[in-house]
Design a protein around this motif. Structure first.
Motif, PDB file in Angstrom:
ATOM      1  N   GLU A  15       1.110  -1.519  -0.230  1.00  0.00           N
ATOM      2  CA  GLU A  15       0.381   0.199  -0.345  1.00  0.00           C
ATOM      3  C   GLU A  15       0.542   1.439   0.052  1.00  0.00           C
ATOM      4  O   GLU A  15       0.715   2.299  -0.881  1.00  0.00           O
ATOM      5  N   ALA A  16       1.995   0.953   0.743  1.00  0.00           N
ATOM      6  CA  ALA A  16       2.881   1.670   0.752  1.00  0.00           C
ATOM      7  C   ALA A  16       3.435   2.285  -0.711  1.00  0.00           C
ATOM      8  O   ALA A  16       3.655   3.765  -1.169  1.00  0.00           O
ATOM      9  N   ALA A  17       4.428   0.906  -0.931  1.00  0.00           N
ATOM     10  CA  ALA A  17       4.472   1.534  -2.320  1.00  0.00           C
ATOM     11  C   ALA A  17       3.859   1.959  -3.350  1.00  0.00           C
ATOM     12  O   ALA A  17       4.138   2.530  -4.210  1.00  0.00           O
ATOM     13  N   GLU A  18       2.348   1.616  -3.752  1.00  0.00           N
ATOM     14  CA  GLU A  18       1.665   2.007  -4.612  1.00  0.00           C
ATOM     15  C   GLU A  18       1.383   3.575  -4.798  1.00  0.00           C
ATOM     16  O   GLU A  18       1.244   4.548  -5.223  1.00  0.00           O
ATOM     17  N   ASP A  19       1.337   3.736  -3.189  1.00  0.00           N
ATOM     18  CA  ASP A  19       0.896   5.462  -2.619  1.00  0.00           C
ATOM     19  C   ASP A  19       2.313   6.486  -3.441  1.00  0.00           C
ATOM     20  O   ASP A  19       2.003   7.549  -3.761  1.00  0.00           O
ATOM     21  N   ARG A  20       3.346   5.878  -2.771  1.00  0.00           N
ATOM     22  CA  ARG A  20       4.602   6.393  -3.572  1.00  0.00           C
ATOM     23  C   ARG A  20       4.518   6.654  -4.966  1.00  0.00           C
ATOM     24  O   ARG A  20       4.887   7.337  -5.608  1.00  0.00           O
ATOM     25  N   ALA A  21       4.454   5.296  -6.055  1.00  0.00           N
ATOM     26  CA  ALA A  21       3.896   5.234  -6.974  1.00  0.00           C
ATOM     27  C   ALA A  21       3.340   6.435  -7.658  1.00  0.00           C
ATOM     28  O   ALA A  21       3.161   7.049  -8.714  1.00  0.00           O
ATOM     29  N   LYS A  22       1.991   6.358  -6.739  1.00  0.00           N
ATOM     30  CA  LYS A  22       0.849   7.173  -7.286  1.00  0.00           C
ATOM     31  C   LYS A  22       1.041   8.513  -7.793  1.00  0.00           C
ATOM     32  O   LYS A  22       1.335   9.348  -8.099  1.00  0.00           O
ATOM     33  N   ARG A  23       2.389   8.813  -6.736  1.00  0.00           N
ATOM     34  CA  ARG A  23       2.659  10.185  -6.402  1.00  0.00           C
ATOM     35  C   ARG A  23       4.097  10.973  -7.623  1.00  0.00           C
ATOM     36  O   ARG A  23       3.740  12.206  -7.609  1.00  0.00           O
ATOM     37  N   GLY A  25       3.598   9.589 -10.187  1.00  0.00           N
ATOM     38  CA  GLY A  25       2.536   9.263 -11.698  1.00  0.00           C
ATOM     39  C   GLY A  25       3.201   7.988 -12.571  1.00  0.00           C
ATOM     40  O   GLY A  25       3.729   8.060 -13.113  1.00  0.00           O
ATOM     41  N   LEU A  26       3.722   7.346 -11.661  1.00  0.00           N
ATOM     42  CA  LEU A  26       3.900   5.573 -11.972  1.00  0.00           C
ATOM     43  C   LEU A  26       3.022   4.888 -11.456  1.00  0.00           C
ATOM     44  O   LEU A  26       2.435   4.656 -10.416  1.00  0.00           O
ATOM     45  N   THR A  27       3.328   3.586 -12.154  1.00  0.00           N
ATOM     46  CA  THR A  27       2.392   2.459 -11.826  1.00  0.00           C
ATOM     47  C   THR A  27       3.394   1.713 -10.737  1.00  0.00           C
ATOM     48  O   THR A  27       4.228   1.815 -10.574  1.00  0.00           O
ATOM     49  N   LEU A  28       3.005   0.846  -9.972  1.00  0.00           N
ATOM     50  CA  LEU A  28       3.623   0.083  -9.146  1.00  0.00           C
ATOM     51  C   LEU A  28       5.203  -0.850  -9.493  1.00  0.00           C
ATOM     52  O   LEU A  28       5.834  -0.941  -9.723  1.00  0.00           O
ATOM     53  N   GLN A  29       4.735  -1.023 -11.091  1.00  0.00           N
ATOM     54  CA  GLN A  29       5.283  -1.801 -10.972  1.00  0.00           C
ATOM     55  C   GLN A  29       6.458  -1.078 -12.194  1.00  0.00           C
ATOM     56  O   GLN A  29       7.592  -1.404 -12.341  1.00  0.00           O
ATOM     57  N   TYR A  31       7.415   2.024 -10.356  1.00  0.00           N
ATOM     58  CA  TYR A  31       8.626   2.196  -9.101  1.00  0.00           C
ATOM     59  C   TYR A  31       8.888   1.598  -8.615  1.00  0.00           C
ATOM     60  O   TYR A  31      10.295   1.805  -8.328  1.00  0.00           O
ATOM     61  N   VAL A  32       9.096   0.368  -8.853  1.00  0.00           N
ATOM     62  CA  VAL A  32      10.131  -0.788  -8.567  1.00  0.00           C
ATOM     63  C   VAL A  32      10.903  -1.168  -9.541  1.00  0.00           C
ATOM     64  O   VAL A  32      12.396  -1.168  -8.553  1.00  0.00           O
ATOM     65  N   ALA A  33      10.692  -0.892 -10.648  1.00  0.00           N
ATOM     66  CA  ALA A  33      11.500  -0.758 -11.733  1.00  0.00           C
ATOM     67  C   ALA A  33      12.557   0.001 -11.111  1.00  0.00           C
ATOM     68  O   ALA A  33      14.034   0.039 -11.420  1.00  0.00           O
ATOM     69  N   ASP A  34      12.470   1.410 -10.919  1.00  0.00           N
ATOM     70  CA  ASP A  34      12.859   2.171 -10.698  1.00  0.00           C
ATOM     71  C   ASP A  34      13.887   2.454  -9.787  1.00  0.00           C
ATOM     72  O   ASP A  34      15.076   2.298  -9.386  1.00  0.00           O
ATOM     73  N   LEU A  35      13.401   1.957  -8.414  1.00  0.00           N
ATOM     74  CA  LEU A  35      14.677   1.784  -7.128  1.00  0.00           C
ATOM     75  C   LEU A  35      15.628   0.446  -7.899  1.00  0.00           C
ATOM     76  O   LEU A  35      16.507   0.442  -7.377  1.00  0.00           O
ATOM     77  N   ILE A  36      14.863  -0.506  -8.462  1.00  0.00           N
ATOM     78  CA  ILE A  36      16.110  -1.427  -8.116  1.00  0.00           C
ATOM     79  C   ILE A  36      17.118  -1.255  -9.162  1.00  0.00           C
ATOM     80  O   ILE A  36      18.070  -1.250  -9.261  1.00  0.00           O
ATOM     81  N   GLU A  37      16.690  -0.141 -11.407  1.00  0.00           N
ATOM     82  CA  GLU A  37      17.344   0.126 -11.541  1.00  0.00           C
ATOM     83  C   GLU A  37      18.243   0.988 -10.754  1.00  0.00           C
ATOM     84  O   GLU A  37      19.640   1.324 -11.089  1.00  0.00           O
ATOM     85  N   ALA A  38      18.121   2.191  -9.902  1.00  0.00           N
ATOM     86  CA  ALA A  38      18.872   3.376  -9.474  1.00  0.00           C
ATOM     87  C   ALA A  38      19.960   2.927  -8.665  1.00  0.00           C
ATOM     88  O   ALA A  38      20.777   2.700  -8.562  1.00  0.00           O
TER      89      ALA A  38
END
Length: 58
Positions: A15-23, A25-29, A31-38
């Motif tokens: 839920e927290a990850a979905e909220d951060r992704a939404k803020r 402008g990303l999907t959860l997918q 957002y997670v992909a960006d975190l891993i790539e970074a």
């Protein structure tokens, strides 16, 4: 080529990850992909100068 990966998240974390992704402008997918790539890019950036120094001295 992209590959699909499945992960399990605790409900509260998801839920927290979905909220951060939404803020962002990303999907959860996305957002997670960006975190891993970074994280991977940061580790690679930290490794490369050390490897170059080692190779230069070797």
């Amino acid at each position: 080529m992209a590959k699909q990966t499945n992960i399990r998240l605790d409900d509260a974390i998801r839920e927290a990850a979905e909220d951060r992704a939404k803020r962002r402008g990303l999907t959860l997918q996305g957002y997670v992909a960006d975190l891993i790539e970074a994280d991977v890019n940061q580790a690679r950036a930290a490794f490369m100068p050390g490897a170059a120094t080692f190779l230069a001295q070797y």
